[in-house]
Design an enzyme around this catalytic site. Sequence first.
Site, PDB file in Angstrom:
ATOM      1  CE1 TYR A   1     -19.261  -3.033  26.376  1.00 25.57           C
ATOM      2  CE2 TYR A   1     -16.970  -2.741  25.747  1.00 25.57           C
ATOM      3  CZ  TYR A   1     -18.020  -3.563  26.073  1.00 25.57           C
ATOM      4  OH  TYR A   1     -17.842  -4.922  26.078  1.00 25.57           O
TER       5      TYR A   1
ATOM      6  CG  HIS B   1     -22.095   0.060  32.899  1.00 26.69           C
ATOM      7  ND1 HIS B   1     -22.628   0.291  34.149  1.00 26.69           N
ATOM      8  CD2 HIS B   1     -21.288  -1.019  33.046  1.00 26.69           C
ATOM      9  CE1 HIS B   1     -22.171  -0.613  35.001  1.00 26.69           C
ATOM     10  NE2 HIS B   1     -21.345  -1.405  34.365  1.00 26.69           N
TER      11      HIS B   1
ATOM     12  CG  PHE C   1     -13.561  -4.002  30.258  1.00 27.04           C
ATOM     13  CD1 PHE C   1     -14.569  -3.585  29.397  1.00 27.04           C
ATOM     14  CD2 PHE C   1     -12.371  -4.454  29.722  1.00 27.04           C
ATOM     15  CE1 PHE C   1     -14.403  -3.642  28.023  1.00 27.04           C
ATOM     16  CE2 PHE C   1     -12.196  -4.520  28.347  1.00 27.04           C
ATOM     17  CZ  PHE C   1     -13.213  -4.110  27.500  1.00 27.04           C
TER      18      PHE C   1
ATOM     19  CG  ASN D   1     -15.232  -6.335  36.020  1.00 22.04           C
ATOM     20  OD1 ASN D   1     -14.485  -5.780  35.222  1.00 22.04           O
ATOM     21  ND2 ASN D   1     -15.488  -7.625  35.964  1.00 22.04           N
TER      22      ASN D   1
ATOM     23  CG  ASN E   1     -19.679  -5.808  39.524  1.00 21.40           C
ATOM     24  OD1 ASN E   1     -19.916  -6.144  40.676  1.00 21.40           O
ATOM     25  ND2 ASN E   1     -20.178  -6.445  38.487  1.00 21.40           N
TER      26      ASN E   1
END
Length: 191
Positions: free
Chosen positions: A14, A19, A64, A66, A112
Site C-alpha cells: 500500500y 489512500h 487497516f 477502517n 472509514n
Amino acid sequence: MKCIIGLGNPGRKYEKTRHNIGFMVIDQLALDLGIDLTQNKFKCNYGAGYVNGEKIMLVKPQTFMNLSGEGVRPLLDYYKIDVGDILVLYDDLDLPVGKLRLRQKGSGGGHNGIKSLNQHLATDKYKRIRIGIDRPEPGGSITGYVLGRFPKDETALIEKVIARSADASTAFVTVPFQDVMTEYNGDVNEQ
C-alpha cells in the site's frame, strides 16, 4: 503534547497509494524533524520529538484504514493526550488533487478511517487536514482507485501537497488552529 496522526494502510503493498497520503505526510514530517518512527504500541508506529520547544508525537496506525481508531484511542489514553491536541491527516475523494481542507470537526462522510476514529474517540471534534485525491472516472472502482498510486504526471503536485500538509502540521503545534486554517486551506498551486 501535540499528536499528529496520518491515516493509511500498513505494508509495502500500500506504500505511496492515494489512500496512504496521510502516511506520506507523516514520513515527510519525520524526515524534516528528525523523528524516528520506531516505537510500536497499541498497533501504532510512532515517534516523538520537538517543534519550537513543544513536544509532539507522530503516529501511523498499523491497523487497516477502517480500524484506525482501535490503535489511536489506547495510544492517546496511555500518553494522556487530549483529543483537542490531535491533528489527523487523511485522503479525501471529494477534493481535487492539490487541494487541502482544514477543519476542526466533522463526520466521517464516506471515509472509514475517520468513521473508526469518531467511534473510538466518541467525538468528531478534533482537528484534521483533508487532502484531495479526486475521484475515479465515472464507473471506475473506488476501491481500486484509492488503493492505486498517483500517476507520474501528478508527482510534482503530490510532492507540493505533502510539503504543504507537513508545513500546516508543523504550524498546528505552535499556532492557533484558526490561523493555520486561514493560511493553509485551499489549492497548493495558488499559495
